[in-house]
Design a protein around this motif. Structure first.
Motif, PDB file in Angstrom:
ATOM      1  N   GLN A 113       0.844  -1.200   0.000  1.00 50.59           N
ATOM      2  CA  GLN A 113       0.000   0.000   0.000  1.00 50.59           C
ATOM      3  C   GLN A 113       0.877   1.247   0.000  1.00 50.59           C
ATOM      4  OE1 GLN A 113      -2.716   1.206   3.450  1.00 50.59           O
ATOM      5  NE2 GLN A 113      -4.219   0.578   1.897  1.00 50.59           N
ATOM      6  N   ASP A 114       0.548   2.143  -0.924  1.00 47.63           N
ATOM      7  CA  ASP A 114       1.275   3.399  -1.097  1.00 47.63           C
ATOM      8  C   ASP A 114       0.611   4.483  -0.244  1.00 47.63           C
ATOM      9  OD1 ASP A 114       2.884   5.363  -2.194  1.00 47.63           O
ATOM     10  OD2 ASP A 114       1.891   5.397  -4.134  1.00 47.63           O
ATOM     11  N   HIS A 115       1.254   5.622  -0.105  1.00 43.13           N
ATOM     12  CA  HIS A 115       0.673   6.797   0.565  1.00 43.13           C
ATOM     13  C   HIS A 115       0.900   7.977  -0.357  1.00 43.13           C
ATOM     14  CE1 HIS A 115       1.138   3.893   3.702  1.00 43.13           C
ATOM     15  NE2 HIS A 115       0.453   4.634   4.555  1.00 43.13           N
ATOM     16  N   LYS A 116      -0.095   8.277  -1.185  1.00 45.72           N
ATOM     17  CA  LYS A 116       0.122   9.266  -2.260  1.00 45.72           C
ATOM     18  C   LYS A 116       0.050  10.713  -1.786  1.00 45.72           C
ATOM     19  CE  LYS A 116      -0.571   6.851  -6.519  1.00 45.72           C
ATOM     20  NZ  LYS A 116      -1.308   5.593  -6.479  1.00 45.72           N
ATOM     21  N   ARG A 117      -0.757  10.965  -0.731  1.00 42.47           N
ATOM     22  CA  ARG A 117      -0.908  12.365  -0.302  1.00 42.47           C
ATOM     23  C   ARG A 117       0.323  12.808   0.471  1.00 42.47           C
ATOM     24  NH1 ARG A 117      -5.887  14.620  -0.366  1.00 42.47           N
ATOM     25  NH2 ARG A 117      -7.392  13.345  -1.506  1.00 42.47           N
TER      26      ARG A 117
ATOM     27  N   THR B 172       1.325  13.089  -4.425  1.00 43.00           N
ATOM     28  CA  THR B 172       2.760  13.073  -4.742  1.00 43.00           C
ATOM     29  C   THR B 172       3.030  11.803  -5.543  1.00 43.00           C
ATOM     30  OG1 THR B 172       3.343  11.692  -2.858  1.00 43.00           O
ATOM     31  CG2 THR B 172       3.219  14.071  -2.456  1.00 43.00           C
ATOM     32  N   GLY B 173       4.283  11.533  -5.821  1.00 40.43           N
ATOM     33  CA  GLY B 173       4.654  10.246  -6.410  1.00 40.43           C
ATOM     34  C   GLY B 173       4.497   9.097  -5.424  1.00 40.43           C
ATOM     35  N   GLY B 174       4.436   9.398  -4.119  1.00 33.88           N
ATOM     36  CA  GLY B 174       4.325   8.367  -3.074  1.00 33.88           C
ATOM     37  C   GLY B 174       5.260   8.695  -1.925  1.00 33.88           C
TER      38      GLY B 174
ATOM     39  N   LEU C  36       3.143  -5.685 -14.528  1.00 30.69           N
ATOM     40  CA  LEU C  36       1.862  -4.989 -14.546  1.00 30.69           C
ATOM     41  C   LEU C  36       1.508  -4.635 -13.104  1.00 30.69           C
ATOM     42  CD1 LEU C  36      -0.598  -4.034 -16.222  1.00 30.69           C
ATOM     43  CD2 LEU C  36      -1.648  -6.262 -15.751  1.00 30.69           C
ATOM     44  N   TYR C  37       1.274  -3.351 -12.892  1.00 29.72           N
ATOM     45  CA  TYR C  37       0.943  -2.842 -11.560  1.00 29.72           C
ATOM     46  C   TYR C  37      -0.516  -2.456 -11.607  1.00 29.72           C
ATOM     47  CZ  TYR C  37       0.982   1.296  -8.267  1.00 29.72           C
ATOM     48  OH  TYR C  37       0.724   2.245  -7.314  1.00 29.72           O
ATOM     49  N   ALA C  38      -1.337  -3.135 -10.799  1.00 30.85           N
ATOM     50  CA  ALA C  38      -2.750  -2.772 -10.719  1.00 30.85           C
ATOM     51  C   ALA C  38      -2.978  -2.036  -9.407  1.00 30.85           C
ATOM     52  CB  ALA C  38      -3.623  -4.023 -10.782  1.00 30.85           C
TER      53      ALA C  38
ATOM     54  N   VAL D 269      -8.331   1.197 -10.035  1.00 30.12           N
ATOM     55  CA  VAL D 269      -8.133   2.650 -10.009  1.00 30.12           C
ATOM     56  C   VAL D 269      -7.270   3.046 -11.203  1.00 30.12           C
ATOM     57  CG1 VAL D 269      -7.226   4.611  -8.695  1.00 30.12           C
ATOM     58  CG2 VAL D 269      -8.249   2.679  -7.493  1.00 30.12           C
ATOM     59  N   GLU D 270      -6.199   2.305 -11.400  1.00 26.86           N
ATOM     60  CA  GLU D 270      -5.282   2.602 -12.502  1.00 26.86           C
ATOM     61  C   GLU D 270      -4.389   1.402 -12.735  1.00 26.86           C
ATOM     62  OE1 GLU D 270      -1.933   5.109 -11.769  1.00 26.86           O
ATOM     63  OE2 GLU D 270      -1.637   4.332  -9.758  1.00 26.86           O
ATOM     64  N   PHE D 271      -3.756   1.392 -13.912  1.00 23.98           N
ATOM     65  CA  PHE D 271      -2.697   0.427 -14.196  1.00 23.98           C
ATOM     66  C   PHE D 271      -1.412   1.192 -14.432  1.00 23.98           C
ATOM     67  CE2 PHE D 271      -6.164  -2.319 -15.985  1.00 23.98           C
ATOM     68  CZ  PHE D 271      -5.966  -3.403 -15.148  1.00 23.98           C
ATOM     69  N   ASN D 272      -0.299   0.591 -14.049  1.00 19.65           N
ATOM     70  CA  ASN D 272       0.996   1.098 -14.465  1.00 19.65           C
ATOM     71  C   ASN D 272       1.719  -0.028 -15.173  1.00 19.65           C
ATOM     72  OD1 ASN D 272       0.793   3.768 -13.328  1.00 19.65           O
ATOM     73  ND2 ASN D 272       0.961   2.799 -11.329  1.00 19.65           N
ATOM     74  N   CYS D 273       2.640   0.354 -16.068  1.00 17.80           N
ATOM     75  CA  CYS D 273       3.300  -0.665 -16.894  1.00 17.80           C
ATOM     76  C   CYS D 273       4.689  -0.977 -16.351  1.00 17.80           C
ATOM     77  CB  CYS D 273       3.380  -0.172 -18.332  1.00 17.80           C
ATOM     78  SG  CYS D 273       4.396   1.294 -18.554  1.00 17.80           S
ATOM     79  N   ARG D 274       4.893  -0.710 -15.045  1.00 19.51           N
ATOM     80  CA  ARG D 274       6.235  -0.847 -14.437  1.00 19.51           C
ATOM     81  C   ARG D 274       6.053  -0.946 -12.925  1.00 19.51           C
ATOM     82  NH1 ARG D 274       5.044   3.436 -11.272  1.00 19.51           N
ATOM     83  NH2 ARG D 274       3.835   4.917 -12.433  1.00 19.51           N
ATOM     84  N   PHE D 275       7.150  -1.200 -12.238  1.00 18.05           N
ATOM     85  CA  PHE D 275       7.106  -1.290 -10.773  1.00 18.05           C
ATOM     86  C   PHE D 275       6.699   0.062 -10.170  1.00 18.05           C
ATOM     87  CE2 PHE D 275       9.858  -4.886 -11.647  1.00 18.05           C
ATOM     88  CZ  PHE D 275       9.579  -5.784 -10.625  1.00 18.05           C
ATOM     89  N   GLY D 276       6.046   0.012  -9.009  1.00 17.03           N
ATOM     90  CA  GLY D 276       5.649   1.237  -8.313  1.00 17.03           C
ATOM     91  C   GLY D 276       6.787   1.771  -7.464  1.00 17.03           C
ATOM     92  N   ASP D 277       6.759   3.053  -7.262  1.00 17.38           N
ATOM     93  CA  ASP D 277       7.764   3.726  -6.440  1.00 17.38           C
ATOM     94  C   ASP D 277       6.986   4.573  -5.431  1.00 17.38           C
ATOM     95  OD1 ASP D 277       9.881   5.119  -5.423  1.00 17.38           O
ATOM     96  OD2 ASP D 277      10.712   5.717  -7.359  1.00 17.38           O
ATOM     97  N   PRO D 278       7.010   4.293  -4.144  1.00 18.72           N
ATOM     98  CA  PRO D 278       7.986   3.515  -3.375  1.00 18.72           C
ATOM     99  C   PRO D 278       7.585   2.071  -3.023  1.00 18.72           C
ATOM    100  CG  PRO D 278       6.676   4.801  -1.856  1.00 18.72           C
ATOM    101  CD  PRO D 278       6.106   5.045  -3.227  1.00 18.72           C
ATOM    102  N   GLU D 279       6.541   1.492  -3.651  1.00 21.91           N
ATOM    103  CA  GLU D 279       6.160   0.136  -3.235  1.00 21.91           C
ATOM    104  C   GLU D 279       7.287  -0.881  -3.459  1.00 21.91           C
ATOM    105  OE1 GLU D 279       4.331   2.217  -5.128  1.00 21.91           O
ATOM    106  OE2 GLU D 279       2.210   1.680  -5.096  1.00 21.91           O
ATOM    107  N   THR D 280       8.048  -0.692  -4.544  1.00 23.15           N
ATOM    108  CA  THR D 280       9.147  -1.621  -4.842  1.00 23.15           C
ATOM    109  C   THR D 280      10.128  -1.715  -3.672  1.00 23.15           C
ATOM    110  OG1 THR D 280       8.892  -1.020  -7.126  1.00 23.15           O
ATOM    111  CG2 THR D 280      10.952  -2.094  -6.559  1.00 23.15           C
TER     112      THR D 280
HETATM  113  N1  GLY Z   1       3.590   4.738  -6.153  1.00 20.78           N
HETATM  114  C1  GLY Z   1       2.781   4.994  -7.280  1.00 20.78           C
HETATM  115  C2  GLY Z   1       3.412   4.754  -8.567  1.00 20.78           C
HETATM  116  O1  GLY Z   1       4.502   4.250  -8.665  1.00 20.78           O
HETATM  117  O2  GLY Z   1       2.798   5.067  -9.574  1.00 20.78           O
END
Ligand code: GLY
Ligand code: AMP
Length: 433
Positions: A211-215, A225-227, A268-270, A282-293
């Motif tokens: 789980q990310d924290h975007k705010r 923010t980016g996270g 694939l990041y869902a 909510v969204e898809f990303n085509c790469r690892f998440g930052d900072p979840e990685t």
């Molecule tokens: N942490 C959100 C993202 O990487 O898009």
């Protein structure tokens, strides 16, 4: 083996950290590595977005595997270019990367495959967008369709705010090309989880949910923010929920992309909302998440490199699983004063030496080494990851580690994982929740 990492943020530092563990004898290269990556690899002085320059360099330097961190080079077709030269690369093609680079495309794909997501409309005309906002009422969400560094979604609690967001994107063009087309969608109530799947175009391997924290602010307040921090695992992402994510979201999305002639090979990041009606995308990303990685990879016991090579070499992931180590990980991001707005760079950073010996991992993001030593060079500067047997000890260790890193203007959220903490210990739940 020679491995090139494209990108130089916190996610790429975490990828480098994990791949070095998986292949201690490999030679590592990275594009303009940040201050934490630089001592661990050889620097390639080519911008991560310079697809042609990187393809030429990788071919000339006999790179065995290229791992692409950020979305921008994927959206510009770095994978297609590398594959045309016969180079093994981990990351989806330009066509498959549209799942992130065009929210309008992603929403249409979800709808046509009957995958649960918020009701939406796509607009490029301001008056029509405003009319739909008024018809729908608030809360409502306005998003730039293109890539906007994680800052292109505006959750609007009033119709006026939504009209302002539409005007900012379609009228004032504040998001540039990314906001030429916008998606307006229904507000979904629930808690978000980030699910990462390593995909071969057809089959996939799920990694740990996080789980990310975007705010930017404590208690999830202020702008996106980016996270600002993340944790894994997430107790609401039970095995049943992960099974639902696999069967109701990931599998049909891969089938739909393949059916569209764009099989997805990569990560694939869902981003999923756990609503009362079940999971919704909510969204898809085509790469690892930052900072979840920075929390998912330290908890991965089996080899990430093996999974990446399997995909990059066109082999099947059928029957493959990832081994997860027990325990929990929490990461706290230290950001530059002013972020996600404007901020100053070049501030000297002090990281106490004993942090790492205490078992914390300091992943660098916006840092570089200058004549005066380690200095800040971005909005998100570092992430301090702690791994422990329990969530509570990991959260405490990550927070106190972050508190000991110093640079002028540094700030961090001291409540990373507050939802998990409140679930595990209801006495800590904020009053308003
Ligand atoms: N942490 C959100 C993202 O990487 O898009
Ligand atoms: P996105 O850029 O699509 O990932 O959105 C950024 C953030 O905005 C998400 O992580 C959510 O916290 C929030 N968000 C996006 N879409 C919605 C929605 N339809 N309902 C509620 N929150 C949303």
């Amino acid at each position: 083996m020679r491995i090139l990492i494209v990108g130089n943020g916190g996610r790429e530092h975490a990828l480098l950290w994990k791949l070095r563990r998986d292949a201690p004898d490999a030679e590592f290269f990275a594009t303009r590595p940040n201050g934490g990556m630089a001592p661990l690899c050889q620097s390639v002085d080519i911008a991560p977005t310079d697809v042609e320059g990187l393809a030429e360099w990788a071919a000339a330097n006999r790179v065995d595997l290229t791992v692409v961190g950020p979305e921008a080079p994927l959206a510009s077709g770095i994978t297609d270019r590398f594959e045309a030269l016969g180079l093994a690369v981990f990351g989806p093609s330009r066509a498959a990367a549209r799942i992130e680079s065009s929210k309008a495309y992603a929403k249409d794909l979800l709808r046509s495959a009957n995958i649960p997501t918020a009701e939406h409309r796509t607009f490029s005309n301001q008056a029509s967008a405003e009319a739909w906002v008024r018809e729908q009422g608030a809360p409502i969400v306005v998003k730039a369709s293109g890539l906007a560094a994680g800052k292109g979604a505006v959750v609007c609690m009033t119709v006026e705010d939504a009209i302002d967001a539409v005007a900012s994107m379609l009228g004032d063009m504040n998001f540039g090309e990314a906001g030429r087309e916008i998606v307006i969608e229904e507000f979904m109530d629930g808690e978000e989880i980030s699910v990462f799947a390593v995909c071969d175009g057809e089959d996939f391997v799920l990694l740990h949910p996080s789980q990310d924290h975007k705010r930017v602010g404590e208690g999830d307040t202020g702008p996106n923010t980016g996270g600002m921090g993340a944790y894994a695992p997430v107790s609401i992402a039970t095995p049943q929920v992960m099974e639902e994510a696999a069967s109701q979201v990931i599998a049909p999305t891969l089938a739909a992309l393949a059916g569209d002639g764009a099989p997805f090979r990569g990560l694939l990041y869902a981003g999923l909302m756990n609503t009362e009606a079940g999971l919704k995308v909510v969204e898809f990303n085509c790469r690892f998440g930052d900072p979840e990685t920075q929390v998912v990879l330290p908890l991965m016991a089996s080899s990430l490199l093996d999974l990446m090579l399997t995909v990059a070499e066109g082999r099947s992931l059928a029957g493959v699983t990832a081994e997860i180590r027990p325990g929990a990980a929490v990461t706290t991001v230290l950001a530059s004063g002013g972020y996600p707005g404007s901020y100053e760079k070049g501030k000297s950073i002090t990281i106490p030496e004993d942090l790492e010996s205490e078992g914390l991992i300091v992943f660098h993001a916006g840092t570089s080494v200058s004549g005066q030593g380690l200095v800040t060079s971005g909005g998100r500067v570092l992430a301090v990851t702690a791994i422990a047997e329990t969530f509570a000890s990991a959260a405490n260790a990550s927070r106190s580690g972050a508190a000991r890193v110093e640079f002028e203007g540094a700030f961090y959220r001291s409540d990373i994982g507050w939802r998990e903490r409140a679930r595990l210990d209801p006495r800590t739940a904020p009053d308003e929740e």
